[in-house]
Scaffold this active site. Structure first.
Site, PDB file in Angstrom:
ATOM      1  N   LEU A 198      -2.390   2.365  -5.942  1.00 40.88           N
ATOM      2  CA  LEU A 198      -3.372   1.353  -6.642  1.00 40.88           C
ATOM      3  C   LEU A 198      -4.552   1.965  -7.218  1.00 40.88           C
ATOM      4  O   LEU A 198      -5.208   2.906  -6.672  1.00 40.88           O
ATOM      5  CB  LEU A 198      -3.703   0.132  -5.742  1.00 40.88           C
ATOM      6  N   TYR A 218       5.291   3.304  14.798  1.00 37.64           N
ATOM      7  CA  TYR A 218       3.927   3.020  14.630  1.00 37.64           C
ATOM      8  C   TYR A 218       2.753   3.990  15.276  1.00 37.64           C
ATOM      9  O   TYR A 218       1.877   4.317  14.662  1.00 37.64           O
ATOM     10  CB  TYR A 218       3.807   1.607  15.538  1.00 37.64           C
ATOM     11  N   VAL A 278       0.619  -1.335  -0.033  1.00 37.10           N
ATOM     12  CA  VAL A 278       0.059  -0.055   0.046  1.00 37.10           C
ATOM     13  C   VAL A 278       1.055   1.343   0.078  1.00 37.10           C
ATOM     14  O   VAL A 278       0.345   2.251  -0.031  1.00 37.10           O
ATOM     15  CB  VAL A 278      -0.945   0.151   1.150  1.00 37.10           C
ATOM     16  N   HIS A 302      -0.697 -14.074  15.287  1.00 33.22           N
ATOM     17  CA  HIS A 302       0.734 -14.743  14.948  1.00 33.22           C
ATOM     18  C   HIS A 302       1.159 -15.333  16.314  1.00 33.22           C
ATOM     19  O   HIS A 302       1.070 -14.893  17.317  1.00 33.22           O
ATOM     20  CB  HIS A 302       1.911 -13.479  14.606  1.00 33.22           C
TER      21      HIS A 302
HETATM   22  N1  LIG Z   1      -4.803  -6.532  16.691  1.00 32.44           N
HETATM   23  C1  LIG Z   1      -4.830  -5.680  17.593  1.00 32.44           C
HETATM   24  O1  LIG Z   1      -5.243  -5.629  18.835  1.00 32.44           O
HETATM   25  C2  LIG Z   1      -4.801  -4.041  16.998  1.00 32.44           C
HETATM   26  C3  LIG Z   1      -4.854  -2.950  17.747  1.00 32.44           C
HETATM   27  C4  LIG Z   1      -4.691  -1.682  17.479  1.00 32.44           C
HETATM   28  C5  LIG Z   1      -4.622  -1.590  16.043  1.00 32.44           C
HETATM   29  N2  LIG Z   1      -4.928  -2.696  15.020  1.00 32.44           N
HETATM   30  C6  LIG Z   1      -4.603  -2.309  13.788  1.00 32.44           C
HETATM   31  O2  LIG Z   1      -5.373  -3.202  12.943  1.00 32.44           O
HETATM   32  C7  LIG Z   1      -4.806  -3.381  11.808  1.00 32.44           C
HETATM   33  C8  LIG Z   1      -4.852  -5.135  11.653  1.00 32.44           C
HETATM   34  O3  LIG Z   1      -3.832  -5.401  12.709  1.00 32.44           O
HETATM   35  P1  LIG Z   1      -3.559  -7.082  12.716  1.00 32.44           P
HETATM   36  O4  LIG Z   1      -3.714  -7.290  14.363  1.00 32.44           O
HETATM   37  O5  LIG Z   1      -4.432  -7.751  12.001  1.00 32.44           O
HETATM   38  O6  LIG Z   1      -2.195  -7.099  12.338  1.00 32.44           O
HETATM   39  P2  LIG Z   1      -1.457  -8.060  11.099  1.00 32.44           P
HETATM   40  O7  LIG Z   1       0.083  -7.903  11.122  1.00 32.44           O
HETATM   41  O8  LIG Z   1      -1.992  -9.441  11.581  1.00 32.44           O
HETATM   42  O9  LIG Z   1      -2.232  -7.537   9.859  1.00 32.44           O
HETATM   43  C9  LIG Z   1      -1.724  -6.444   9.098  1.00 32.44           C
HETATM   44  C10 LIG Z   1      -1.666  -7.022   7.714  1.00 32.44           C
HETATM   45  O10 LIG Z   1      -1.294  -5.806   6.896  1.00 32.44           O
HETATM   46  C11 LIG Z   1      -0.499  -6.449   5.957  1.00 32.44           C
HETATM   47  N3  LIG Z   1       0.672  -5.337   5.659  1.00 32.44           N
HETATM   48  C12 LIG Z   1       1.693  -4.795   6.384  1.00 32.44           C
HETATM   49  N4  LIG Z   1       2.295  -3.777   5.669  1.00 32.44           N
HETATM   50  C13 LIG Z   1       1.613  -3.948   4.352  1.00 32.44           C
HETATM   51  C14 LIG Z   1       1.973  -3.051   3.109  1.00 32.44           C
HETATM   52  N5  LIG Z   1       2.964  -2.028   2.913  1.00 32.44           N
HETATM   53  N6  LIG Z   1       0.937  -3.210   2.279  1.00 32.44           N
HETATM   54  C15 LIG Z   1       0.041  -4.186   2.061  1.00 32.44           C
HETATM   55  N7  LIG Z   1      -0.059  -4.796   3.367  1.00 32.44           N
HETATM   56  C16 LIG Z   1       0.622  -4.742   4.372  1.00 32.44           C
HETATM   57  C17 LIG Z   1       0.262  -7.549   6.685  1.00 32.44           C
HETATM   58  O11 LIG Z   1       0.940  -8.503   5.642  1.00 32.44           O
HETATM   59  C18 LIG Z   1      -0.694  -8.215   7.484  1.00 32.44           C
HETATM   60  O12 LIG Z   1      -1.727  -9.239   6.659  1.00 32.44           O
HETATM   61  C19 LIG Z   1      -3.486  -2.756  11.760  1.00 32.44           C
HETATM   62  O13 LIG Z   1      -3.512  -1.521  11.119  1.00 32.44           O
HETATM   63  C20 LIG Z   1      -3.171  -2.412  13.133  1.00 32.44           C
HETATM   64  O14 LIG Z   1      -2.252  -1.309  13.398  1.00 32.44           O
HETATM   65  C21 LIG Z   1      -4.604  -4.072  15.584  1.00 32.44           C
END
Ligand SMILES: NC(=O)c1ccc[n+]([C@@H]2O[C@H](COP(=O)([O-])OP(=O)(O)OC[C@H]3O[C@@H](n4cnc5c(N)ncnc54)[C@H](O)[C@@H]3O)[C@@H](O)[C@H]2O)c1
Length: 330
Positions: free
Chosen positions: A64, A146, A60, A182
């Site tokens: 795109l 972050y 991203v 993960h």
């Molecule tokens: N899980 C939580 O507790 C939590 C809390 C706060 C915020 N978030 C936010 O929610 C979103 C998803 O988090 P998650 O827990 O599923 O994490 P995750 O790491 O499992 O998912 C993130 C996804 O983004 C993809 N990604 C990373 N960089 C990218 C790029 N440059 N281009 C395209 N794809 C890219 C990764 O491959 C992954 O599939 C994130 O933005 C995160 O900051 C999650």
């Protein structure tokens, strides 16, 4: 219900894969965009045969061009282990990613959702944190790539809204857990479960008296969809999380009880800038989205433990050496 074409960036990740699944269940077409930085093919493998699901491998931080009605922007590594591995790329993913997604939304007049985070509050001075709290972030610390990336993304969303009348939806997500996290990214729930299932000691950073709130993934995804369905005048930011507060030590003890493990607790120093308390104020979500979590920690942990148990079994059988072909006895 009207079928929409919906793009999910970060759709192969933990939250993204659950979101794709739910959108398909609701009858929408889903375009999942991911570069597999932390996402896995296995997270979306069960969706690939669905004629309404499409996957695009794309980073991203590059623009795109696609035609969709709605965009959920989730692309960004979410755990310190991953986002600190390449901090410059992390900031780029949040900031350039937001610019690219917003630019696309502006061109095609799509509604756009941002997965922001409770980390925008930094190490907060007030508890629980309402959306009006401005945060206390160390701009030069190891978590800043972050936290500040996500803060800047929020700024961009609101500027596109004010300047270009874009329809935006911003949620601030607090600690969420569930299947497809993960196994070894340092997040506390997956860490504890994997350590317990492997019979290893459970590592607690600090004294274990720091608190966290834990939201089960299904509850969070319901909140995402409710947010997307609010009137255009409602932009957020809105906190989504579970306000039930537990100490890290309580979590460790619950995991030990539910897995039946004999793991001991071992204590290590608290990492820099690790917040001591984190708890959402979800008054706004309750009022504006009629949303609140429904799945208790113990129930959510059981489902997550089931997932990791199966995953560890699959991994063990995948590495087992193949049986030698039987030799004919003479
Ligand atoms: N899980 C939580 O507790 C939590 C809390 C706060 C915020 N978030 C936010 O929610 C979103 C998803 O988090 P998650 O827990 O599923 O994490 P995750 O790491 O499992 O998912 C993130 C996804 O983004 C993809 N990604 C990373 N960089 C990218 C790029 N440059 N281009 C395209 N794809 C890219 C990764 O491959 C992954 O599939 C994130 O933005 C995160 O900051 C999650």
């Amino acid at each position: 219900m009207e079928r929409k074409r919906v793009m999910v960036t970060g759709g192969a990740g933990f939250l993204g894969s659950h979101l794709c699944e739910r959108l398909l269940d609701y009858g929408h077409e889903v375009l999942c965009v991911d570069n597999f930085f932390t996402g896995r093919k296995a997270n979306i493998a069960h969706l690939l045969d669905n004629p309404y699901f499409e996957f695009m491998r794309h980073d991203v931080t590059f623009p795109l061009y696609v035609e969709v009605d709605e965009i959920y922007n989730l692309a960004c590594p979410a755990s310190p282990v991953h986002y600190q591995a390449d901090p410059v790329q992390t900031t780029k993913t949040s900031v350039h990613g937001a610019i690219n997604v917003l630019g696309l939304a502006k061109r095609i007049r799509a509604k756009v959702f941002q997965a922001s985070t409770s980390e925008v509050y930094g190490d907060p001075d007030i508890h629980p944190q309402p959306e009006t709290y401005r945060g206390s972030v160390n701009t030069i610390g190891p978590r800043a790539c972050y936290d500040e990336g996500k803060r800047c993304a929020e700024t961009l969303f609101f500027d596109y809204h004010r300047q270009h009348k874009l329809r935006i939806k911003v949620v601030r997500i607090f600690n969420t857990y569930g299947p497809r996290m993960h196994p070894n990214d340092g997040r506390v729930v997956s860490n504890f479960i994997v350590q317990a299932l492997k019979g290893q000691p459970i590592t607690i950073y600090g004294k274990g008296t720091q608190t966290r709130s834990f939201c089960y993934v299904d509850d969070l995804i319901t909140g995402f969809l409710k947010m997307m369905g609010t009137p255009d005048s409602f932009t957020g930011p809105v906190n989504l999380g579970n306000p039930g507060e537990f100490t890290i030590k309580q979590l460790a003890e619950m995991v030990i009880k539910l897995t039946g493990a004999r793991s001991k607790l071992v204590y290590k120093p608290l990492p820099q800038d690790d917040p001591l308390q984190r708890c959402p104020d979800i008054t706004l979500a309750k009022k504006a989205l009629k949303w609140q979590p429904t799945i208790a920690l113990e129930e959510g942990l059981k489902r997550t433990i089931d997932y990791f148990e199966k995953r560890l079994v699959d991994e063990r059988s995948a590495v087992r050496p193949a049986k030698k072909p039987a030799t004919r006895s003479r």
